[in-house]
Scaffold this motif. Structure first.
Motif, mmCIF file in Angstrom:
data_model
loop_
_atom_site.group_PDB
_atom_site.id
_atom_site.type_symbol
_atom_site.label_atom_id
_atom_site.label_comp_id
_atom_site.label_asym_id
_atom_site.label_seq_id
_atom_site.Cartn_x
_atom_site.Cartn_y
_atom_site.Cartn_z
ATOM 1 N N PRO A 131 0.815 -1.216 0.000
ATOM 2 C CA PRO A 131 0.000 0.000 0.000
ATOM 3 C C PRO A 131 0.844 1.259 0.000
ATOM 4 O O PRO A 131 1.964 1.270 0.505
ATOM 5 N N PHE B 125 -13.202 4.628 -4.214
ATOM 6 C CA PHE B 125 -13.607 4.193 -2.884
ATOM 7 C C PHE B 125 -14.731 5.112 -2.393
ATOM 8 O O PHE B 125 -14.540 6.332 -2.295
ATOM 9 N N SER C 61 -8.000 6.024 -7.300
ATOM 10 C CA SER C 61 -6.628 5.570 -7.511
ATOM 11 C C SER C 61 -6.451 5.019 -8.917
ATOM 12 O O SER C 61 -7.320 4.324 -9.446
ATOM 13 N N CYS D 43 -16.600 -0.210 -3.252
ATOM 14 C CA CYS D 43 -15.536 0.234 -4.155
ATOM 15 C C CYS D 43 -15.929 -0.181 -5.565
ATOM 16 O O CYS D 43 -16.568 -1.221 -5.751
ATOM 17 N N ASP E 137 -8.066 -4.447 -2.634
ATOM 18 C CA ASP E 137 -6.791 -3.745 -2.747
ATOM 19 C C ASP E 137 -7.008 -2.238 -2.753
ATOM 20 O O ASP E 137 -7.754 -1.707 -3.571
ATOM 21 N N ALA E 138 -6.348 -1.538 -1.818
ATOM 22 C CA ALA E 138 -6.463 -0.080 -1.727
ATOM 23 C C ALA E 138 -5.544 0.645 -2.705
ATOM 24 O O ALA E 138 -5.572 1.882 -2.785
ATOM 25 N N SER F 56 -3.782 3.657 1.448
ATOM 26 C CA SER F 56 -3.797 2.614 2.463
ATOM 27 C C SER F 56 -5.167 2.690 3.127
ATOM 28 O O SER F 56 -5.811 3.748 3.146
ATOM 29 N N TRP F 57 -5.619 1.552 3.656
ATOM 30 C CA TRP F 57 -6.933 1.569 4.301
ATOM 31 C C TRP F 57 -6.929 2.444 5.561
ATOM 32 O O TRP F 57 -7.960 3.010 5.931
ATOM 33 N N LEU G 7 -7.778 5.836 4.207
ATOM 34 C CA LEU G 7 -9.162 5.943 3.726
ATOM 35 C C LEU G 7 -10.152 5.995 4.874
ATOM 36 O O LEU G 7 -11.141 6.742 4.830
#
Length: 429
Positions: A13, A261, A271, A310, A336-337, A341-342, A345
């Motif tokens: 990430p 997202f 992204s 997402c 997958d972010a 990174s989660w 978010l």
């Protein structure tokens, strides 16, 4: 077929640089929680659950459901067995070649021919002998020669779709076998024969995850599995719920694919999906962000049943303003972010009056590093090798090498004994 590790993100990430005087980040991260993930939320993200609703904004696709227990057993069985030679198309002349000039596809075909000829030879030898030998694996050998005999209706439908589309991209309920493109002759998801489809699906850990672990992490109680289930795991997908999605092949420009997202029906971030640097994307940043925001507001915000999710989009030509919906994924850690990174978010507040969603693109420096590691490389070797490689001091690799030598010797000894037994039988006759 267990290859590599189960469903890892495609890359590490992206983590932002820490501030000069960081707060107590440990307490902050401990207080972050994903919205509750329910089994229904996961089901809402399955392709057949949303495709009919968004058919006009999605590339052409055909859903085959149910696929039948025979096909599920085939996907989960060890080894790779493909339809007979006649079902295979000519391999592309643009395929990558090995050092000796032989394609991977040719080697698979050669191996299959040897398997078939051995089966025929054994059958002939049995019929010539005085005593008839009963093989417990006879039926299994037939399926190995032509696995489609275990799912004839599905195989027939696959051929019909291929005849209509010419080439397809396969996937199951949620995942496409992106981690297995290395095994194809085109290094892509493009499939032109049933054998292409079965090969790439059977070689994918993402597909295995769809079958065995789609509901991991769900907070809702999981009901008892029906008799149609192919596994005793409480998180497995029942065989009658498995769907095969065949999308008409489109040669997407990877630079124009983006993941979005959304939380509480607001966009948190966008992204770039490809790991490469594209110089022309930076001047288009505002245009792309506006197109995706308008697409979300008009097509998805109030129509998708969940407020957190997402989704992936494709923008073929930004100047034309057309946006295609490619996929929808759960708002969960196993998605997958990418460039985010989660942790990032989950910290964002989309209802803040000054909040503006960010579109993240691969920078020139980041793009250079992507050449050192091939995407999904962990899936290209047996899982035992991956497990051995993480053990320190080289002990894991050494132990694996010894185990591999022992297996080869055992196989060689078994072959020698079998051949000696056959020679003795011939002498006695």
């Amino acid at each position: 077929m267990a290859l590599g590790t189960p469903h890892p993100p495609s890359r590490p990430p992206f983590l932002p640089s820490p501030p000069s005087s960081p707060p107590d980040t440990v307490q902050e991260e401990e207080s972050l929680h994903f919205p509750p993930l329910t089994k229904q939320h996961v089901k809402n993200c399955a392709f057949s659950s949303w495709h009919a609703r968004y058919k006009k904004i999605t590339p052409r696709a055909t859903v085959v459901k149910p696929v039948g227990e025979g096909f599920v057993r085939y996907l989960l069985a060890d080894g790779i067995f493909l339809p007979p030679e006649g079902e295979r198309a000519e391999w592309s002349s643009e395929s990558e070649f090995d050092d000796d000039g032989t394609t991977l596809g040719s080697r698979i075909q050669e191996l299959r021919c040897k398997t078939s000829s051995n089966a025929v030879s054994r059958s002939d030898s049995e019929s010539d002998g005085e005593d008839e030998v009963t093989w417990d694996e006879d039926e299994d050998d037939v399926c190995k020669t032509d696995p489609a005999t275990a799912f004839p209706e599905l195989d027939k439908r696959v051929k019909e779709v291929l005849e209509e589309y010419g080439a397809v991209t396969p996937k199951l309920n949620w995942s496409s076998p992106r981690d297995a493109t290395w095994i194809t002759t085109t290094n892509s998801l493009k499939c032109v024969t049933p054998g292409d489809i079965y090969l790439i699906l059977k070689s994918s850990n993402f597909i295995t995850h769809d079958l065995l672990h789609p509901f991991e992490g769900c907070v809702s109680p999981t009901p008892a599995l029906s008799s149609a289930s192919s596994s005793s795991s409480p998180n497995a997908l029942a065989a009658n719920e498995v769907e095969l999605v065949l999308r008409k092949w489109v040669d997407f420009n990877p630079s124009m694919e983006f993941r979005v997202f959304a939380r509480r029906r607001k966009i948190l971030g966008i992204s770039q999906r490809a790991e490469n640097y594209y110089e022309f994307l930076a001047p288009l940043r505002e245009r792309l962000t506006a197109l995706i925001q308008d697409f979300f507001d008009e097509k998805l915000r109030s129509t998708f049943p969940d407020e957190n999710f997402c989704f992936d989009v494709y923008i073929p030509k930004p100047e034309q303003g057309r946006v295609w919906l490619i996929d929808i994924n759960p708002f969960a850690a196993h998605t997958d972010a990418l460039m985010f990174s989660w942790v990032e978010l989950l910290r964002l507040d989309p209802h803040d009056p000054i909040f503006i969603p960010e579109l993240r693109l691969v920078s020139e420096d980041e793009g250079v590093h992507t050449f050192s590691t091939k995407p999904f490389s962990a899936h290209m070797v047996p899982r035992d090798v991956v497990d051995a490689s993480v053990q320190g001091g080289g002990a894991g690799i050494a132990a694996f090498a010894k185990k591999w030598r022992d297996m080869l010797e055992q196989t060689a000894n078994s072959t020698d004994k079998s051949e000696a037994k056959n020679d003795d039988s011939v002498v006695e006759e």
